[in-house]
Design an enzyme around this catalytic site. Structure first.
Site, PDB file in Angstrom:
ATOM      1  N   GLY A 114      33.716  62.517 -47.885  1.00 54.74           N
ATOM      2  CA  GLY A 114      33.798  63.878 -48.718  1.00 54.74           C
ATOM      3  C   GLY A 114      33.827  63.761 -50.803  1.00 54.74           C
TER       4      GLY A 114
ATOM      5  N   VAL B  78      36.064  66.073 -52.053  1.00 55.81           N
ATOM      6  CA  VAL B  78      37.565  65.776 -52.380  1.00 55.81           C
ATOM      7  C   VAL B  78      37.802  64.530 -52.187  1.00 55.81           C
ATOM      8  CG1 VAL B  78      39.884  67.188 -52.112  1.00 55.81           C
ATOM      9  CG2 VAL B  78      37.832  68.339 -52.646  1.00 55.81           C
TER      10      VAL B  78
ATOM     11  N   SER C  93      30.755  57.905 -40.742  1.00 53.30           N
ATOM     12  CA  SER C  93      30.639  57.283 -41.897  1.00 53.30           C
ATOM     13  C   SER C  93      31.663  56.244 -41.996  1.00 53.30           C
ATOM     14  CB  SER C  93      31.704  58.679 -42.759  1.00 53.30           C
ATOM     15  OG  SER C  93      31.033  59.440 -43.044  1.00 53.30           O
TER      16      SER C  93
ATOM     17  N   CYS D 206      42.250  75.353 -54.424  1.00 52.16           N
ATOM     18  CA  CYS D 206      42.106  75.870 -55.780  1.00 52.16           C
ATOM     19  C   CYS D 206      42.290  77.131 -56.347  1.00 52.16           C
ATOM     20  CB  CYS D 206      40.286  74.910 -55.360  1.00 52.16           C
ATOM     21  SG  CYS D 206      39.508  76.196 -54.890  1.00 52.16           S
TER      22      CYS D 206
ATOM     23  N   LYS E 281      43.840  84.547 -49.565  1.00 48.56           N
ATOM     24  CA  LYS E 281      45.000  83.592 -49.648  1.00 48.56           C
ATOM     25  C   LYS E 281      45.104  83.446 -51.308  1.00 48.56           C
ATOM     26  CE  LYS E 281      41.283  80.375 -47.470  1.00 48.56           C
ATOM     27  NZ  LYS E 281      40.357  79.513 -47.566  1.00 48.56           N
TER      28      LYS E 281
ATOM     29  N   HIS F  56      35.758  76.465 -61.480  1.00 45.12           N
ATOM     30  CA  HIS F  56      35.875  77.723 -61.085  1.00 45.12           C
ATOM     31  C   HIS F  56      36.637  78.494 -62.503  1.00 45.12           C
ATOM     32  CE1 HIS F  56      35.234  76.561 -56.948  1.00 45.12           C
ATOM     33  NE2 HIS F  56      36.384  76.989 -56.865  1.00 45.12           N
TER      34      HIS F  56
HETATM   35  N1  HSE Z   1      38.110  77.781 -51.133  1.00 46.50           N
HETATM   36  C1  HSE Z   1      36.949  77.615 -52.067  1.00 46.50           C
HETATM   37  C2  HSE Z   1      35.955  77.633 -52.541  1.00 46.50           C
HETATM   38  C3  HSE Z   1      37.806  75.608 -51.886  1.00 46.50           C
HETATM   39  O1  HSE Z   1      35.598  77.415 -51.617  1.00 46.50           O
HETATM   40  O2  HSE Z   1      36.028  77.872 -53.021  1.00 46.50           O
HETATM   41  C4  HSE Z   1      39.045  75.405 -51.971  1.00 46.50           C
HETATM   42  O3  HSE Z   1      39.754  74.076 -51.818  1.00 46.50           O
END
Ligand code: HSE
Length: 340
Positions: A19, A21, A47, A135, A219, A248
């Site tokens: 993935g 990450v 995979s 994140c 969260k 972000h």
């Molecule tokens: N929940 C976050 C997002 C990913 O959708 O941007 C954080 O790991």
């Protein structure tokens, strides 16, 4: 169960290695020269057999099964909450420490939720599982933590501008493809987001809760309080998906209990671990998500007074969601565990 201290050169498994990450976790392990005796790449059966580049060579992806964790010391997980829940008993039984990027265990009282720059000591109270925060929470608390230590947070109001990468590699492809389709006048393929993401902003990340907020917003509220050990801090959040690939951004208005000047905050942030102050309005210098992909710090800019409250500051931050927001923070937790 008591956990033995880790060997100097632990065996590391990356669960969910194919993935967005997982791939970044492999890259970070390599770039930070993590002293692993061996790295094992695990993913779903689909995979298995694929190869991933690692440290100048290749790793062959193995199918993740409960037995995969025998002999593993540290298991970095980013395969979704369901897989983390299924595999947790096997990982813990194998005596490995699970560092989990999903939301599965974050709010369990016995599971530390760790950002190494902010609450490193919490990591050592684990019972086999340490959670990597969301994140958008991580990049916010890296900047808020040091300010909280000097002036005590009272209330945080934040709006996020979250990149496609937070929804995974396929969602990043969707942003690319939709942008091209939009410019070519074609019909858009919409799969990973609730609406078109190309040339748009979507004020929904994750599902809606009964109070009208989204789970992503919830969260950020509960995780911030847990990481800062500050249940009394008020946190108000709006999360928005924007057509950016992998960094972000967040606009914050913060109210403190004690006076704190812009100059004082500038000094605190300039000295804070993991923070880079990028803030020179005269030169139009401030962090921008399109220009900072692939980098590690949390960048802070547009620092100014918020005159609408007694002790208020406003600022803007940017961080790479796949690096500090996920893979880097997880590997830093693993590094931290090796220090004691
Ligand atoms: N929940 C976050 C997002 C990913 O959708 O941007 C954080 O790991």
């Amino acid at each position: 169960m008591a956990f033995a201290s880790l060997p100097k050169n632990p065996v590391v498994a990356v669960a969910g290695a194919t993935g967005a990450v997982g791939r970044e976790m492999l890259l970070v392990l390599e770039q930070l020269e993590f002293p692993a005796a061996r790295v094992v790449a695990l993913a779903s059966k689909r995979s298995a057999g694929a190869t991933l580049p690692f440290a100048g060579g290749e790793l062959t992806v193995e199918e993740m099964r409960p037995e995969s964790f025998e002999g593993v010391d540290i298991a970095l997980f980013s395969a979704g909450a369901e897989v983390s829940r299924q595999m947790r008993p096997a990982v813990v039984a194998a005596g490995a420490v699970m560092i989990d990027n999903s939301s599965a265990f974050r709010m369990e009282p016995d599971v530390p939720l760790v950002v190494p720059e902010v609450n490193p000591d919490d990591a050592f109270a684990h019972h086999g599982v340490i959670a990597n925060p969301n994140c958008s929470t991580i990049q916010m608390v890296v900047a808020l933590g040091p300010l909280h230590r000097v002036a005590s947070l009272k209330r945080v109001v934040v709006a996020t501008y979250q990149a496609a990468s937070g929804a995974g590699a396929a969602a990043m492809d969707e942003l690319y493809n939709q942008s091209r389709q939009f410019l070519d006048g074609e019909e858009l393929d919409i799969k990973h987001f609730a609406h078109r993401i190309a040339f748009n902003c979507i004020p929904q990340i994750d599902v809606f809760l009964d109070d009208g907020s989204t789970k992503e917003e919830w969260k950020m509220v509960v995780e911030t309080k847990k990481i800062l050990h500050a249940p009394e801090v008020e946190v108000a959040v709006s999360c928005v998906r924007v057509p950016v690939l992998r960094c972000h951004a967040e606009a914050l208005h913060v109210e403190f209990e004690a006076p704190i000047s812009v100059e004082q905050a500038r000094g605190v942030l300039a000295a804070a671990e993991g923070v880079v102050l990028m803030d020179d309005p005269a030169e139009k210098t401030y962090p921008m998500p399109g220009l900072l992909a692939g980098t590690d710090p949390v960048y802070v800019g547009r620092l100014r007074k918020d005159p609408t409250v007694e002790h208020g500051l406003a600022f803007w931050n940017v961080a790479d969601q796949l690096r500090k927001g996920a893979a880097l923070n997880a590997v830093q937790i693993a590094q931290l565990l090796l220090t004691r």
